[in-house]
Motif scaffolding. Structure first.
Motif, PDB file in Angstrom:
ATOM      1  N   HIS A 132      17.074  44.437  46.894  1.00 40.99           N
ATOM      2  CA  HIS A 132      18.132  44.390  45.876  1.00 40.99           C
ATOM      3  C   HIS A 132      19.507  44.373  46.530  1.00 40.99           C
ATOM      4  O   HIS A 132      19.753  45.052  47.526  1.00 40.99           O
ATOM      5  N   THR A 133      20.409  43.603  45.948  1.00 42.99           N
ATOM      6  CA  THR A 133      21.824  43.639  46.310  1.00 42.99           C
ATOM      7  C   THR A 133      22.629  43.141  45.121  1.00 42.99           C
ATOM      8  O   THR A 133      22.119  42.389  44.279  1.00 42.99           O
ATOM      9  N   ALA A 134      23.888  43.563  45.018  1.00 41.86           N
ATOM     10  CA  ALA A 134      24.756  43.166  43.911  1.00 41.86           C
ATOM     11  C   ALA A 134      26.100  42.709  44.452  1.00 41.86           C
ATOM     12  O   ALA A 134      26.546  43.166  45.512  1.00 41.86           O
ATOM     13  N   PHE A 135      26.759  41.808  43.734  1.00 41.76           N
ATOM     14  CA  PHE A 135      28.054  41.304  44.190  1.00 41.76           C
ATOM     15  C   PHE A 135      28.821  40.696  43.024  1.00 41.76           C
ATOM     16  O   PHE A 135      28.250  40.334  41.985  1.00 41.76           O
ATOM     17  N   ASP A 136      30.148  40.593  43.217  1.00 45.30           N
ATOM     18  CA  ASP A 136      31.044  39.888  42.295  1.00 45.30           C
ATOM     19  C   ASP A 136      31.615  38.678  43.022  1.00 45.30           C
ATOM     20  O   ASP A 136      31.884  38.734  44.224  1.00 45.30           O
ATOM     21  N   PHE A 137      31.826  37.604  42.284  1.00 50.38           N
ATOM     22  CA  PHE A 137      32.409  36.400  42.867  1.00 50.38           C
ATOM     23  C   PHE A 137      33.291  35.725  41.831  1.00 50.38           C
ATOM     24  O   PHE A 137      32.902  35.607  40.662  1.00 50.38           O
ATOM     25  N   GLU A 138      34.478  35.295  42.261  1.00 52.36           N
ATOM     26  CA  GLU A 138      35.368  34.597  41.327  1.00 52.36           C
ATOM     27  C   GLU A 138      36.163  33.521  42.044  1.00 52.36           C
ATOM     28  O   GLU A 138      36.745  33.759  43.105  1.00 52.36           O
ATOM     29  N   GLN A 139      36.143  32.328  41.478  1.00 53.03           N
ATOM     30  CA  GLN A 139      37.016  31.226  41.865  1.00 53.03           C
ATOM     31  C   GLN A 139      37.729  30.803  40.583  1.00 53.03           C
ATOM     32  O   GLN A 139      37.126  30.194  39.695  1.00 53.03           O
ATOM     33  N   LYS A 140      38.994  31.179  40.460  1.00 53.06           N
ATOM     34  CA  LYS A 140      39.724  31.030  39.202  1.00 53.06           C
ATOM     35  C   LYS A 140      39.627  29.605  38.654  1.00 53.06           C
ATOM     36  O   LYS A 140      39.841  28.630  39.363  1.00 53.06           O
ATOM     37  N   GLY A 141      39.306  29.554  37.355  1.00 55.53           N
ATOM     38  CA  GLY A 141      39.220  28.273  36.677  1.00 55.53           C
ATOM     39  C   GLY A 141      37.899  27.574  36.813  1.00 55.53           C
ATOM     40  O   GLY A 141      37.614  26.628  36.076  1.00 55.53           O
ATOM     41  N   LEU A 142      37.057  28.036  37.764  1.00 58.17           N
ATOM     42  CA  LEU A 142      35.777  27.371  37.984  1.00 58.17           C
ATOM     43  C   LEU A 142      34.578  28.267  37.731  1.00 58.17           C
ATOM     44  O   LEU A 142      33.676  27.899  36.971  1.00 58.17           O
ATOM     45  N   LEU A 143      34.570  29.439  38.351  1.00 58.25           N
ATOM     46  CA  LEU A 143      33.347  30.245  38.294  1.00 58.25           C
ATOM     47  C   LEU A 143      33.653  31.726  38.463  1.00 58.25           C
ATOM     48  O   LEU A 143      34.442  32.106  39.336  1.00 58.25           O
ATOM     49  N   HIS A 144      33.068  32.539  37.597  1.00 56.15           N
ATOM     50  CA  HIS A 144      33.112  33.991  37.756  1.00 56.15           C
ATOM     51  C   HIS A 144      31.699  34.527  37.597  1.00 56.15           C
ATOM     52  O   HIS A 144      30.981  34.173  36.658  1.00 56.15           O
ATOM     53  N   LEU A 145      31.299  35.393  38.537  1.00 56.20           N
ATOM     54  CA  LEU A 145      29.942  35.934  38.547  1.00 56.20           C
ATOM     55  C   LEU A 145      29.967  37.444  38.747  1.00 56.20           C
ATOM     56  O   LEU A 145      30.685  37.953  39.610  1.00 56.20           O
ATOM     57  N   ASP A 146      29.186  38.152  37.955  1.00 56.50           N
ATOM     58  CA  ASP A 146      28.847  39.545  38.208  1.00 56.50           C
ATOM     59  C   ASP A 146      27.325  39.551  38.296  1.00 56.50           C
ATOM     60  O   ASP A 146      26.643  39.446  37.273  1.00 56.50           O
ATOM     61  N   ALA A 147      26.785  39.626  39.513  1.00 59.77           N
ATOM     62  CA  ALA A 147      25.378  39.292  39.713  1.00 59.77           C
ATOM     63  C   ALA A 147      24.645  40.324  40.553  1.00 59.77           C
ATOM     64  O   ALA A 147      25.249  41.100  41.300  1.00 59.77           O
ATOM     65  N   GLU A 148      23.339  40.297  40.437  1.00 59.86           N
ATOM     66  CA  GLU A 148      22.460  41.051  41.330  1.00 59.86           C
ATOM     67  C   GLU A 148      21.327  40.145  41.774  1.00 59.86           C
ATOM     68  O   GLU A 148      20.879  39.262  41.039  1.00 59.86           O
ATOM     69  N   ILE A 149      20.902  40.339  43.017  1.00 63.53           N
ATOM     70  CA  ILE A 149      19.818  39.565  43.608  1.00 63.53           C
ATOM     71  C   ILE A 149      18.662  40.514  43.933  1.00 63.53           C
ATOM     72  O   ILE A 149      18.869  41.591  44.503  1.00 63.53           O
ATOM     73  N   ASN A 150      17.450  40.106  43.567  1.00 64.37           N
ATOM     74  CA  ASN A 150      16.262  40.907  43.835  1.00 64.37           C
ATOM     75  C   ASN A 150      15.206  40.063  44.544  1.00 64.37           C
ATOM     76  O   ASN A 150      15.189  38.838  44.419  1.00 64.37           O
ATOM     77  N   ASP A 151      14.335  40.763  45.292  1.00 67.72           N
ATOM     78  CA  ASP A 151      13.228  40.094  45.996  1.00 67.72           C
ATOM     79  C   ASP A 151      13.732  38.935  46.854  1.00 67.72           C
ATOM     80  O   ASP A 151      13.142  37.849  46.890  1.00 67.72           O
TER      81      ASP A 151
END
Length: 252
Positions: free
Chosen positions: A65-84
């Motif tokens: 498991h890991t979690a992260f935030d990512f944002e590129q203004k105007g294109l993509l915003h993510l509040d995500a977690e990755i498993n397995d």
């Protein structure tokens, strides 16, 4: 993360013990060439990991498991977690450059990975193109193509203790392949989302080098120093000496 910690340990132990390594390998060999040989042997040990130092097998690398935030203004915003998460091909890379600076107790390096493959499951919420919301989960595959890791490690030695004082890592990538499944109900929207990710990631790494480098240093350096605090310099030298010997490959 653990892969980077493993690389970091090998590099800093080599820096701190450069003189001894030179005498044991070949006094006429250039230290940078010696380090390249050590890295080649390190590749062979990556499937084994370094369990005595808390570093698990690195090929393939598994993360629950890991979690992260990512944002590129105007294109993509993510509040995500990755498993397995499963990451493969971490031991398939070229050493582009190694430059040991003994007076500064610093190592500059550059590694090139032709392709790193990742698979796993995800949960993510956010928005694409600034206005398309999503809150979904599913399987994913994500590949880094032409990944370059440029960086430097600087260490301090205090008696029998060693610590990392500066750690810089600048990743760049030529392209990525993104296949997140089920991000949107409509398959076309999911297809567009993956194309946005493929366009955004390489540019984000290039345009935000200082931000990315600072994030990686804040994440990696404390963990490495916490690990080093449990060992003396001689402990680490002995461990690496047992794991990697001149002219001798080890099989786990």
């Amino acid at each position: 993360m653990k892969c980077l910690i493993g690389f970091t340990l090998l590099m800093l132990i080599s820096i701190s013990n450069a003189g001894k390594i030179s005498r044991e390998w070949n006094e006429k060999m250039d230290l940078n060439d010696i380090l390249k040989n050590l890295i080649e042997q390190f590749k062979e040990l990556m499937p084994c990991g370094f369990p005595d130092l808390g570093v698990p097998p690195l090929v393939p690398f598994e993360l629950n498991h890991t979690a992260f935030d990512f944002e590129q203004k105007g294109l993509l915003h993510l509040d995500a977690e990755i498993n397995d998460l499963l990451v493969d091909n971490l031991n398939v890379f070229d050493v582009v450059n190694i430059d040991l600076k003994l007076l500064q107790i610093q190592l500059d390096f550059s590694f090139y990975f032709e392709a790193i493959q990742t698979t796993g499951t995800y949960k993510a919420k956010g928005s694409a193109i600034g206005f398309i919301p999503f809150n979904r989960g599913g399987k994913f595959a994500f590949n880094f193509n032409g990944l370059t890791l440029d960086g430097s490690i600087k260490v301090a030695i205090d008696g029998e203790k060693i610590s990392v004082t500066d750690f810089k890592l600048n990743p760049t990538v030529e392209s990525v392949n993104s296949k997140f499944e089920g991000v949107f109900i409509l398959p076309l929207n999911t297809f567009i989302f993956n194309k946005i990710v493929e366009a955004v990631v390489p540019n984000f790494l290039t345009d935000n080098k200082e931000q990315v480098a600072s994030f990686l240093e804040d994440m990696i350096k404390p963990q490495v120093n916490d690990l080093l605090d449990d060992y003396t310099l001689q402990d680490l030298i002995d461990f690496i000496g047992n794991a990697i010997s001149p002219g001798q490959a080890r099989i786990c």
